[in-house]
Design a protein around this motif. Structure first.
Motif, PDB file in Angstrom:
ATOM      1  N   LEU B 148       0.827  -1.213   0.000  1.00 45.11           N
ATOM      2  CA  LEU B 148       0.000   0.000   0.000  1.00 45.11           C
ATOM      3  C   LEU B 148       0.857   1.257   0.000  1.00 45.11           C
ATOM      4  CD1 LEU B 148      -2.891  -0.904   2.480  1.00 45.11           C
ATOM      5  CD2 LEU B 148      -3.137  -0.306   0.083  1.00 45.11           C
ATOM      6  N   LEU B 149       1.917   1.202   0.786  1.00 45.03           N
ATOM      7  CA  LEU B 149       2.851   2.335   0.842  1.00 45.03           C
ATOM      8  C   LEU B 149       3.483   2.563  -0.529  1.00 45.03           C
ATOM      9  CD1 LEU B 149       3.644   4.003   3.365  1.00 45.03           C
ATOM     10  CD2 LEU B 149       5.773   2.692   3.440  1.00 45.03           C
ATOM     11  N   GLY B 150       3.850   1.469  -1.173  1.00 45.32           N
ATOM     12  CA  GLY B 150       4.449   1.550  -2.504  1.00 45.32           C
ATOM     13  C   GLY B 150       3.482   2.137  -3.510  1.00 45.32           C
ATOM     14  N   ILE B 151       2.218   1.725  -3.433  1.00 45.13           N
ATOM     15  CA  ILE B 151       1.212   2.239  -4.374  1.00 45.13           C
ATOM     16  C   ILE B 151       1.032   3.749  -4.181  1.00 45.13           C
ATOM     17  CG2 ILE B 151      -1.246   2.176  -4.964  1.00 45.13           C
ATOM     18  CD1 ILE B 151      -1.177  -0.837  -4.123  1.00 45.13           C
ATOM     19  N   VAL B 152       0.896   4.142  -2.908  1.00 41.89           N
ATOM     20  CA  VAL B 152       0.693   5.570  -2.613  1.00 41.89           C
ATOM     21  C   VAL B 152       1.917   6.374  -3.056  1.00 41.89           C
ATOM     22  CG1 VAL B 152       0.410   7.248  -0.738  1.00 41.89           C
ATOM     23  CG2 VAL B 152      -0.903   5.130  -0.713  1.00 41.89           C
ATOM     24  N   GLY B 153       3.094   5.874  -2.712  1.00 43.57           N
ATOM     25  CA  GLY B 153       4.334   6.585  -3.052  1.00 43.57           C
ATOM     26  C   GLY B 153       4.504   6.740  -4.551  1.00 43.57           C
ATOM     27  N   LEU B 154       4.263   5.664  -5.270  1.00 40.25           N
ATOM     28  CA  LEU B 154       4.440   5.706  -6.721  1.00 40.25           C
ATOM     29  C   LEU B 154       3.408   6.617  -7.380  1.00 40.25           C
ATOM     30  CD1 LEU B 154       6.315   4.455  -8.845  1.00 40.25           C
ATOM     31  CD2 LEU B 154       4.675   2.619  -9.123  1.00 40.25           C
ATOM     32  N   THR B 155       2.188   6.591  -6.861  1.00 38.91           N
ATOM     33  CA  THR B 155       1.139   7.453  -7.421  1.00 38.91           C
ATOM     34  C   THR B 155       1.495   8.926  -7.217  1.00 38.91           C
ATOM     35  OG1 THR B 155      -0.472   5.748  -6.853  1.00 38.91           O
ATOM     36  CG2 THR B 155      -1.351   7.910  -7.393  1.00 38.91           C
ATOM     37  N   LEU B 156       1.970   9.251  -6.010  1.00 36.42           N
ATOM     38  CA  LEU B 156       2.340  10.644  -5.740  1.00 36.42           C
ATOM     39  C   LEU B 156       3.530  11.065  -6.598  1.00 36.42           C
ATOM     40  CD1 LEU B 156       1.939  10.781  -1.834  1.00 36.42           C
ATOM     41  CD2 LEU B 156       0.439  11.808  -3.564  1.00 36.42           C
ATOM     42  N   ALA B 157       4.496  10.163  -6.736  1.00 33.61           N
ATOM     43  CA  ALA B 157       5.680  10.474  -7.547  1.00 33.61           C
ATOM     44  C   ALA B 157       5.277  10.708  -9.001  1.00 33.61           C
ATOM     45  CB  ALA B 157       6.682   9.321  -7.446  1.00 33.61           C
ATOM     46  N   LEU B 158       4.404   9.877  -9.492  1.00 32.90           N
ATOM     47  CA  LEU B 158       3.942  10.027 -10.878  1.00 32.90           C
ATOM     48  C   LEU B 158       3.217  11.350 -11.059  1.00 32.90           C
ATOM     49  CD1 LEU B 158       2.517   6.529 -11.843  1.00 32.90           C
ATOM     50  CD2 LEU B 158       4.192   7.845 -13.097  1.00 32.90           C
ATOM     51  N   THR B 163       3.079  16.745 -13.268  1.00 27.87           N
ATOM     52  CA  THR B 163       2.573  18.112 -13.083  1.00 27.87           C
ATOM     53  C   THR B 163       3.668  19.140 -12.788  1.00 27.87           C
ATOM     54  OG1 THR B 163       2.149  17.617 -10.762  1.00 27.87           O
ATOM     55  CG2 THR B 163       0.286  17.395 -12.289  1.00 27.87           C
ATOM     56  N   ARG B 164       4.826  18.676 -12.331  1.00 17.36           N
ATOM     57  CA  ARG B 164       5.817  19.648 -11.861  1.00 17.36           C
ATOM     58  C   ARG B 164       7.163  19.578 -12.563  1.00 17.36           C
ATOM     59  NH1 ARG B 164       4.273  21.325  -6.245  1.00 17.36           N
ATOM     60  NH2 ARG B 164       2.141  20.626  -6.077  1.00 17.36           N
ATOM     61  N   THR B 165       7.287  18.765 -13.573  1.00 15.10           N
ATOM     62  CA  THR B 165       8.578  18.682 -14.260  1.00 15.10           C
ATOM     63  C   THR B 165       8.411  19.076 -15.735  1.00 15.10           C
ATOM     64  OG1 THR B 165       8.281  16.394 -14.967  1.00 15.10           O
ATOM     65  CG2 THR B 165       9.287  16.724 -12.801  1.00 15.10           C
ATOM     66  N   TRP B 166       9.545  19.395 -16.354  1.00  7.87           N
ATOM     67  CA  TRP B 166       9.494  19.752 -17.776  1.00  7.87           C
ATOM     68  C   TRP B 166       8.979  18.561 -18.590  1.00  7.87           C
ATOM     69  CZ3 TRP B 166      11.332  17.844 -22.326  1.00  7.87           C
ATOM     70  CH2 TRP B 166      11.189  18.661 -23.453  1.00  7.87           C
ATOM     71  N   GLY B 236     -11.184   6.779 -17.793  1.00  3.67           N
ATOM     72  CA  GLY B 236     -10.955   7.810 -18.806  1.00  3.67           C
ATOM     73  C   GLY B 236      -9.536   7.712 -19.323  1.00  3.67           C
ATOM     74  N   ILE B 237      -9.398   7.559 -20.628  1.00  4.88           N
ATOM     75  CA  ILE B 237      -8.059   7.364 -21.217  1.00  4.88           C
ATOM     76  C   ILE B 237      -7.185   8.590 -20.951  1.00  4.88           C
ATOM     77  CG2 ILE B 237      -6.808   7.083 -23.402  1.00  4.88           C
ATOM     78  CD1 ILE B 237      -9.302   5.472 -24.363  1.00  4.88           C
ATOM     79  N   GLY B 238      -6.005   8.330 -20.410  1.00  2.00           N
ATOM     80  CA  GLY B 238      -5.061   9.412 -20.157  1.00  2.00           C
ATOM     81  C   GLY B 238      -5.215  10.052 -18.789  1.00  2.00           C
ATOM     82  N   SER B 239      -6.194   9.617 -18.014  1.00  2.00           N
ATOM     83  CA  SER B 239      -6.429  10.227 -16.706  1.00  2.00           C
ATOM     84  C   SER B 239      -5.818   9.393 -15.582  1.00  2.00           C
ATOM     85  CB  SER B 239      -7.933  10.389 -16.470  1.00  2.00           C
ATOM     86  OG  SER B 239      -8.168  10.682 -15.113  1.00  2.00           O
ATOM     87  N   LEU B 240      -4.829   9.999 -14.914  1.00  2.00           N
ATOM     88  CA  LEU B 240      -4.162   9.297 -13.805  1.00  2.00           C
ATOM     89  C   LEU B 240      -5.093   9.123 -12.599  1.00  2.00           C
ATOM     90  CD1 LEU B 240      -1.215   8.220 -13.481  1.00  2.00           C
ATOM     91  CD2 LEU B 240      -0.784  10.293 -12.173  1.00  2.00           C
TER      92      LEU B 240
END
Lengths: 399, 291
Positions: B148-158, B163-166, B236-240
């Motif tokens: 669960l921790l891995g899922i949450v961490g990876l989702t936040l990282a993604l 949203t915040r990188t070039w 929805g296609i493309g929606s994280l």
């Protein structure tokens, strides 16, 4: 799904290796050609992944002594296998047996495995009047369908757990209830249906039944039902691979019972799902001995197969051995004579684990041994005459 | 009954979260590069098998295994796009779509059989014999908490990357308007390759997490790909966020179906939901602009 590239690769290799001087029917020249398919790839390959190597090793070992004695030729003829990968797909197996009958002109068939393949492929055997000794096709319905050219080496679904329930009858404390967890599959459902009367007979009342699909990953719903029912015995009738998450999750959710029984509790599952204390059925084990034990050990060693990892390997080897006995008894490489031998009422056949007879439909009457995983190893606990250990009852790891 | 429901929700969220991780990469790859990658689930299976082999042979920590597999799968994804998929872009749109399906299905078959030859066809997983916590009739294993921790961490990282990188901005620009993005100096081809590589890297981590709780074999991939397709259509296609929501929804629905109805029906539920959502919400739960 058709794996064209692998079929081409395997097909090309086999075509290149087939000896064009293969024996014609009733001929005394050349080898006896046995055609078969093996699930080298696909969903069932976890059960049969190394059987191509085993088949090659069998051919090599068996031919060391010259092959099978054919009385009409007054000499031994070597054997040769033509095999293809059926990719665990019944339709592919059907087309490959058609091909072996018409293009490769094999003398006789052995195989295939699995009840899903046994039904459709039996029609091919009838069409070309070529007998086959199938392996690991355990569903009685296949043999009750009137096919003449089939025989099958497998644990009979009707008596699969006979020994287990016999053993339970003598246990103290006696189990009073059973919860059935059943995979939605032809053979596992047949085993379950035939085990219900055996449980009734010893006074173990059914307190729940849960069917599941082979693709199920999350078993929490089923397990919570089991926990609510508080059965003495949890009986799992399912294939090994699909049961790994089930047993894992049962451990995680701290399921308690006198015994958890799995009809295919084998080595690969044991390494992944913690089968310690789980009881199960076993077709043969190296500690059991029996006919052809040394031969089987040599074949298994060459193919690098640990029989407990590939639980049904001996069933396959037995199918080969029985077909060769049938040829020897027929005294000719003659399909009709071999068929007549295979279906002769009351005939006794030798297999790796002992002797057996076929029933009227051609299904072997081989009863399994009951084992329990103890300290990571399968210990045969029933019948008492063949047991190499005692059943830990109630199973300590499920208390 | 409350404890039972919570227990079912825990199992459902866990499996659903893993489904969502598989769907993230697939959704991203289709959303940006317009590649229907049928080999996506097989990449997860191979990552899981590799992780299991490394764990059994060298006793490596799953985190370290993920760190090793990440660049390997990133490189594989990049090469897969450059050598197998990009050449198809020169064809007409119909040929490109059909060619992409054929190439990725072919890759699925080759990778499955290759993995079976190299590592064997048997099921594998990573055994972590960790503690189990029980409180008020609810049982949670430490392994599940790690997943669960891995899922949450990876989702936040993604989410942060997108949203915040070039790279994330470039991905979104190419998704929204490929021509406009090129005019602004974004090399669409490189972004497509990077996205396929990125999606493959995500599924490698998902593979390690998945193998901690569920067994994998070389042939499990297609089934997971179908599940991931269901999720991206639901979400929805493309929606994280949509994929995450749909994954968890599907996982929980399967768990509840298993208890209140029958485990037999749980896997088929995804198909029934898919049909229902396609009729009632053809755009999915959330629109693609949400990414």
């Amino acid at each position: 799904m058709i794996r064209m590239w692998s079929a081409f690769a395997v097909g090309a290799a086999i075509l290149a290796s087939v000896d064009p001087s293969a024996a014609k029917q009733n001929s005394c020249d050349g080898p006896i050609v046995l055609g078969t398919t093996i699930s080298v790839t696909g969903i069932n390959s976890s059960l049969a992944g190394r059987w191509d190597k085993m088949t090659e090793a069998f051919e090599k070992e068996f031919n060391k002594n010259g092959g099978v004695f054919v009385s009409s030729c007054n000499k031994k003829l070597p054997i040769k296998f033509v095999y293809y990968d059926d990719q665990s797909i019944a339709a592919t197996a059907v087309s490959l047996y058609e091909k072996m009958a018409t293009v490769d002109n094999v003398d006789l068939f052995v195989g295939p495995d699995w009840s899903t393949h046994g039904f459709p492929v039996s029609a091919v055997f009838e069409k070309y009047k070529i007998p086959s000794v199938m392996s690991n096709v355990a569903t009685p319905k296949v043999y009750q369908s009137g096919f003449k050219y089939i025989a099958g080496i497998a644990l009979d679904a009707r008596t699969w757990s006979k020994n287990y329930f016999e053993m339970l009858a003598g246990m103290n404390p006696k189990p009073k209830s059973v919860f059935w967890i059943v995979q939605d599959n032809l053979v596992t459902k047949a085993v379950h249906e035939n085990s219900i009367p055996l449980a009734d007979k010893i006074g173990a009342k059914t307190v729940g039944t849960e069917h599941f699909a082979g693709t199920t990953k999350n078993f929490s719903g089923a397990i919570l039902k089991v926990k609510a029912a508080q059965p003495d015995v949890i009986y799992i009738s399912a294939f090994d691979a699909v049961s790994v998450p089930l047993v894992q999750q049962m451990r995680q959710l701290q399921v308690k019972a006198m015994d958890v029984h799995h009809i295919m509790a084998n080595g690969s599952m044991a390494r992944q799902a913690d089968l310690e204390g789980v009881s199960g059925e076993i077709y043969w084990h190296e500690g059991l001995g029996g006919n052809y034990t040394d031969f089987a050990r040599a074949v298994l060693a060459q193919a690098d197969i640990k029989v407990f990892d590939y639980l049904w390997t001996i069933g396959r080897i037995d199918a080969y051995l029985v077909m060769l006995q049938a040829i020897e008894r027929a005294g000719a490489v003659d399909r009709e004579k071999v068929t007549a031998e295979l279906r002769k009422p009351g005939a006794s056949w030798k297999h790796v684990g002992g002797e057996f007879q076929f029933d009227e439909g051609g299904l072997s009457q081989i009863v399994s041994y009951t084992h329990q995983m103890q300290k990571g190893e399968p210990v045969v606990v029933w019948p008492a005459a063949q047991a190499n250990g005692k059943m830990n009852w109630p199973a300590p790891s499920w208390r | 009954m409350t404890a039972i429901i919570i227990q079912l929700l825990i199992g459902g969220v866990l499996l659903g979260g893993l489904y969502a991780l598989i769907a993230f990469g697939l959704s991203l790859i289709y959303g940006v590069a317009r590649v229907l990658n049928f080999a996506h689930g097989t990449l997860l299976a191979i990552a899981g098998i590799a992780a299991s082999v490394m764990s059994a042979a060298w006793g490596l920590n799953p985190l370290l295994i993920a760190a090793i597999l990440l660049p390997v799968f990133f490189a594989f994804g990049w090469l897969m796009y450059v050598f197998l998929l990009e050449p198809l872009k020169a064809r007409n749109p119909m040929q490109t779509v059909v060619g992409t399906v054929l190439v990725t299905v072919g890759l699925l078959l080759i990778l499955s059989d290759l993995a079976a030859q190299l590592a064997g066809p048997t099921n594998r997983n990573i055994r972590l014999d960790l503690d189990v916590f029980a409180f008020g009739g609810i049982i949670v294993s430490t392994t599940e908490l790690y997943i669960l921790l891995g899922i949450v961490g990876l989702t936040l990282a993604l989410h942060a990357i997108l949203t915040r990188t070039w790279f994330g901005r470039a991905v979104r620009a190419v998704t929204q308007d490929s021509v406009g993005a090129r005019i602004c100096g974004v090399r669409a081809g490189a972004i497509h390759a990077a996205t396929v590589a990125f999606g493959s890297a995500i599924v490698a981590i998902a593979g390690v997490l998945y193998t901690l709780n569920f067994p994998v074999n070389p042939y499990v991939g297609f089934e997971l790909t179908v599940k991931a397709f269901t999720i991206i259509i639901l979400g929805g296609i493309g929606s994280l966020p949509g994929a995450l929501l749909a994954g968890i929804f599907l996982g929980v629905a399967e768990a509840l179906t298993g208890f209140f109805w029958s485990s037999d029906w749980a896997p088929g539920l995804s198909i029934m939901l898919l049909l229902a959502i396609l009729i009632l919400f053809p755009q999915g739960f959330l629109s693609r602009s949400a990414t």
